[in-house]
Design an enzyme around this catalytic site. Structure first.
Site, mmCIF file in Angstrom:
data_model
loop_
_atom_site.group_PDB
_atom_site.id
_atom_site.type_symbol
_atom_site.label_atom_id
_atom_site.label_comp_id
_atom_site.label_asym_id
_atom_site.label_seq_id
_atom_site.Cartn_x
_atom_site.Cartn_y
_atom_site.Cartn_z
ATOM 1 N N ASN A 1 16.214 2.520 2.202
ATOM 2 C CA ASN A 1 14.970 2.553 2.968
ATOM 3 C C ASN A 1 13.910 1.757 2.221
ATOM 4 O O ASN A 1 13.857 1.769 0.998
ATOM 5 C CB ASN A 1 14.482 3.993 3.148
ATOM 6 C CG ASN A 1 13.329 4.058 4.136
ATOM 7 O OD1 ASN A 1 13.516 3.853 5.328
ATOM 8 N ND2 ASN A 1 12.125 4.288 3.631
ATOM 9 N N TYR B 1 4.351 2.967 0.538
ATOM 10 C CA TYR B 1 3.642 4.187 0.123
ATOM 11 C C TYR B 1 2.787 3.835 -1.096
ATOM 12 O O TYR B 1 3.311 3.324 -2.090
ATOM 13 C CB TYR B 1 4.622 5.288 -0.279
ATOM 14 C CG TYR B 1 5.859 5.445 0.592
ATOM 15 C CD1 TYR B 1 5.758 5.775 1.940
ATOM 16 C CD2 TYR B 1 7.130 5.263 0.051
ATOM 17 C CE1 TYR B 1 6.899 5.923 2.719
ATOM 18 C CE2 TYR B 1 8.277 5.416 0.819
ATOM 19 C CZ TYR B 1 8.161 5.736 2.156
ATOM 20 O OH TYR B 1 9.300 5.883 2.923
ATOM 21 N N ARG B 2 1.513 4.142 -1.034
ATOM 22 C CA ARG B 2 0.622 3.762 -2.128
ATOM 23 C C ARG B 2 1.017 4.456 -3.434
ATOM 24 O O ARG B 2 1.624 5.540 -3.424
ATOM 25 C CB ARG B 2 -0.815 4.128 -1.769
ATOM 26 C CG ARG B 2 -1.040 5.620 -1.794
ATOM 27 C CD ARG B 2 -2.508 5.964 -1.653
ATOM 28 N NE ARG B 2 -2.742 7.363 -1.830
ATOM 29 C CZ ARG B 2 -3.295 8.172 -0.917
ATOM 30 N NH1 ARG B 2 -3.698 7.692 0.243
ATOM 31 N NH2 ARG B 2 -3.467 9.440 -1.191
ATOM 32 N N TRP C 1 4.729 9.306 -0.951
ATOM 33 C CA TRP C 1 5.467 9.348 0.311
ATOM 34 C C TRP C 1 5.146 10.668 0.971
ATOM 35 O O TRP C 1 5.407 11.739 0.439
ATOM 36 C CB TRP C 1 6.965 9.126 0.124
ATOM 37 C CG TRP C 1 7.662 9.851 -0.973
ATOM 38 C CD1 TRP C 1 7.567 11.174 -1.304
ATOM 39 C CD2 TRP C 1 8.604 9.281 -1.903
ATOM 40 N NE1 TRP C 1 8.381 11.467 -2.357
ATOM 41 C CE2 TRP C 1 9.042 10.332 -2.740
ATOM 42 C CE3 TRP C 1 9.142 8.000 -2.079
ATOM 43 C CZ2 TRP C 1 9.973 10.128 -3.763
ATOM 44 C CZ3 TRP C 1 10.063 7.804 -3.091
ATOM 45 C CH2 TRP C 1 10.463 8.858 -3.919
ATOM 46 N N GLU D 1 15.263 -1.364 6.687
ATOM 47 C CA GLU D 1 14.167 -2.317 6.895
ATOM 48 C C GLU D 1 14.589 -3.738 6.502
ATOM 49 O O GLU D 1 14.048 -4.714 7.025
ATOM 50 C CB GLU D 1 12.936 -1.899 6.097
ATOM 51 C CG GLU D 1 12.119 -0.784 6.751
ATOM 52 C CD GLU D 1 12.675 0.613 6.517
ATOM 53 O OE1 GLU D 1 13.704 0.734 5.823
ATOM 54 O OE2 GLU D 1 12.090 1.574 7.034
ATOM 55 N N ASP E 1 -9.296 6.171 2.345
ATOM 56 C CA ASP E 1 -8.153 5.901 3.217
ATOM 57 C C ASP E 1 -8.538 5.229 4.539
ATOM 58 O O ASP E 1 -9.713 5.033 4.830
ATOM 59 C CB ASP E 1 -7.389 7.207 3.463
ATOM 60 C CG ASP E 1 -5.900 7.005 3.286
ATOM 61 O OD1 ASP E 1 -5.368 6.046 3.872
ATOM 62 O OD2 ASP E 1 -5.282 7.790 2.561
HETATM 63 C C1 LIG Z 1 -1.543 -0.382 3.868
HETATM 64 C C2 LIG Z 1 -0.678 0.792 4.188
HETATM 65 C C3 LIG Z 1 -0.583 1.854 3.281
HETATM 66 C C4 LIG Z 1 0.212 2.946 3.549
HETATM 67 N N1 LIG Z 1 0.272 3.961 2.638
HETATM 68 C C5 LIG Z 1 1.077 5.020 2.876
HETATM 69 C C6 LIG Z 1 1.189 6.066 1.919
HETATM 70 O O1 LIG Z 1 0.544 6.062 0.876
HETATM 71 N N2 LIG Z 1 2.029 7.102 2.196
HETATM 72 C C7 LIG Z 1 2.763 7.161 3.347
HETATM 73 O O2 LIG Z 1 3.528 8.105 3.528
HETATM 74 N N3 LIG Z 1 2.664 6.179 4.287
HETATM 75 C C8 LIG Z 1 1.843 5.122 4.065
HETATM 76 N N4 LIG Z 1 1.737 4.120 5.003
HETATM 77 C C9 LIG Z 1 2.491 4.236 6.264
HETATM 78 C C10 LIG Z 1 3.972 3.960 6.058
HETATM 79 O O3 LIG Z 1 4.161 2.723 5.433
HETATM 80 C C11 LIG Z 1 4.687 3.980 7.395
HETATM 81 O O4 LIG Z 1 4.584 5.287 7.921
HETATM 82 C C12 LIG Z 1 6.148 3.577 7.303
HETATM 83 O O5 LIG Z 1 6.718 3.579 8.592
HETATM 84 C C13 LIG Z 1 6.942 4.493 6.421
HETATM 85 O O6 LIG Z 1 8.260 4.031 6.348
HETATM 86 P P1 LIG Z 1 9.488 5.029 6.450
HETATM 87 O O7 LIG Z 1 9.569 5.466 7.881
HETATM 88 O O8 LIG Z 1 10.657 4.205 6.045
HETATM 89 O O9 LIG Z 1 9.229 6.169 5.528
HETATM 90 C C14 LIG Z 1 0.940 3.010 4.748
HETATM 91 C C15 LIG Z 1 0.844 1.948 5.652
HETATM 92 C C16 LIG Z 1 0.047 0.864 5.391
HETATM 93 C C17 LIG Z 1 -0.052 -0.253 6.386
HETATM 94 MN MN LIG Z 2 12.325 3.563 7.092
#
Ligand SMILES: Cc1cc2nc3c(=O)[nH]c(=O)nc-3n(C[C@H](O)[C@H](O)[C@H](O)COP(=O)(O)O)c2cc1C
Ligand SMILES: [Mn+2]
Length: 525
Positions: free
Chosen positions: A179, A183-184, A197, A276, A325
């Protein structure tokens, strides 16, 4: 032609007049945010030479980091988002997805032959292993520090510096699938960061699966959710209760500064079982090239600017945040796992790629809009009556979704709300407004006029309970709260509404044509 890497993408932005190089010295603490925030909010008129969302910014003189460069706002306009995905319209991507989904069983030889090009094209999407790549130009197994990179402190009350645009790579311990999620990561010190996450995301699920395995207790395994919940119940202090998280480690790799299709793929709410890397391959129509990590059993994009390798310890949680945020507010501190870096590899003179979030409109708003367009045909697989959707940027994506539907039976608007609340990350949607197909949901004025005219609030507003976004600061409990659906469709007798429904005021075509002709003569120009 797909962008090879971040540098090819920067060159393309430059060539298109979409990049501003900044040679004046800037501070990565707050100053880059203030500059970028102003640029993000520039409209076409405020900066005549710049398109809405300003330009991408390449800072080349970073205070305290001689020789370093910071890229920001790369996706920060509708135009740049289209450039990133190499399309003239985001609907082209949606159309390509639709074409793939439109496959019917071949009826005969000719049908099979017709399918061949599509099958051949699919081969172009799968990631490809290569033996080495530019991300290995510099390999540091010791003597490395995260503090060597110009990582931003974004807002005044942030807990520190945060890596804001990382591609976090984990592996599902059961299926072996990888995956990539954005996630910051809060920088704690030279070698450790937070791993934010949120619990509904795939990285968090991989972590929980590792916990289940380590305890052998299946679904009863303690999780960081349990730890957080316990903390909420006991003290509210920063003491982490001992709930017996098992020892063990989970491998994690982080790529920073990849080609734009992959960076975008890491934010896309893809189904858990779709890698991805494959999505990026589909978007760029060329495989992502992957190399093996040095110290963990994971693969990373060969052309990434910076790669962090390391582990999340299963039994460790640490306070993460606050962080300014995309809600326009600080997300509150909370407990999250910790990422320990064991090796850093990077290109020579790596370019640090980042973003800021805050009050909309900002860069992430344009990424969200792309997701909206691309996911519409996929949403229609489950919700076929969907005509269009709009997630206004002020609704920060999880707070408001405007939906138009082709209504064919009583109660259908409520069926659609429930479908949205059970559809992947759309589950977070705090407010869903459903209108008839003749309402253009892209026109917020029209939606406001018609939705508010059409509702009898007590009858047409529906509440439900469920998971809410971790960033929601108003819900009764963290991660759990209520949602609202507004059925703003015309009500039918079959729905118990028997009063006559008035016609909408519309001028007839004949009169309009007459006035069109007379317009000049009337002196209205
Ligand atoms: C700039 C940016 C920062 C993000 N930061 C976070 C974060 O800190 N934690 C989080 O869970 N999702 C964050 N997201 C949203 C996730 O990237 C998004 O939900 C993504 O689909 C997660 O991928 P996954 O489904 O593979 O877990 C962020 C998105 C963006 C555009
Ligand atoms: Mn994913």
């Amino acid at each position: 032609m797909a962008y090879e890497d971040l540098r090819a993408w920067i060159a393309a932005l430059d060539c298109a007049g979409e990049l501003k190089k900044i040679r004046a010295e800037v501070d990565p603490v707050l100053e880059i945010t203030e500059i970028t925030d102003r640029v993000s909010k520039m409209s076409g008129t405020a900066a005549a030479s710049a398109p809405p969302g300003g330009r991408a910014l390449l800072f080349q003189n970073i205070k305290g980091y001689p020789g370093s460069q910071v890229l920001i706002n790369q996706f920060g306009s509708a135009h740049r988002m289209r450039m990133a995905l190499e399309v003239d319209s985001l609907d082209e991507v949606a159309e390509r997805i639709r074409a793939f989904m439109d496959v019917k069983s071949p009826q005969g030889f000719l049908d099979k032959v017709k399918m061949l090009p599509m099958l051949a094209e699919m081969g172009k999407f799968f990631p490809k292993s290569v033996s080495s790549g530019p991300c290995k130009e510099v390999i540091k197994r010791d003597n490395f520090s995260l503090l060597d990179f110009p990582i931003l402190q974004c807002w005044p009350k942030d807990a520190g510096r945060f890596i804001t645009l990382p591609c976090v790579i984990t592996r599902d311990p059961n299926t072996g699938k990888r995956n990539v999620g954005c996630y910051r990561m809060q920088v704690y010190d030279a070698r450790s960061t937070g791993m934010h996450w949120q619990r509904q995301k795939i990285g968090a699920e991989h972590y929980r699966e590792m916990l289940r395995r380590a305890t052998g207790r299946g679904t009863e395994a303690p999780s960081f959710s349990a730890a957080v919940d316990m903390m909420a119940r006991t003290s509210g202090g920063s003491q982490i209760p001992d709930i017996g998280l098992p020892p063990g480690k989970m491998e994690v790799a982080v790529a920073i500064g990849t080609d734009p299709a992959l960076t975008f793929s890491s934010i896309v709410p893809a189904p858990p079982d779709v890698e991805e890397y494959l999505i990026a391959g589909f978007l760029r129509q060329k495989p992502v090239e992957l190399v093996k990590c040095e110290t963990v059993d994971l693969e990373v994009p060969a052309t990434a600017e910076i790669v962090l390798e390391g582990h999340v310890h299963l039994d460790e949680l640490r306070t993460e945040g606050p962080f300014g945020d995309h809600t326009g507010f600080y997300s509150l501190e909370d407990l999250y796992p910790v990422f320990h870096v064991s090796c850093i590899t990077h290109r020579k003179d790596p370019i640090y790629s980042t973003t800021i979030v805050g009050k909309p409109p900002m860069e992430d708003g344009w990424m969200g809009k792309a997701v909206e367009r691309i996911f519409l045909p996929l949403m229609r697989l489950t919700v076929p009556e969907l005509v269009d959707i709009n997630l206004p940027v002020e609704g920060i994506f999880h707070n408001l979704m405007l939906v138009s539907i082709k209504k064919s039976y009583p109660g259908q608007a409520r069926k659609v709300m429930n479908a949205i609340w059970s559809l992947g990350q759309a589950m977070f949607t705090k407010c869903v407004v459903v209108v008839d197909e003749d309402v253009n949901v892209q026109d917020i004025a029209e939606v406001t006029l018609k939705a508010l005219n059409h509702i009898d609030p007590e009858r047409d507003i529906q509440f439900t309970l469920g998971p809410v976004d971790s960033l929601d600061h108003a819900s009764r409990l963290p991660n759990y709260g209520s949602k609202m659906g507004i059925d703003a469709t015309r009500k039918w007798p079959a729905e118990g509404f028997t009063r006559p429904w008035p016609d909408e005021i519309l001028m007839d075509e004949k009169t309009k044509a007459v006035v069109d002709k007379k317009w000049k003569e009337l002196g209205m120009e």
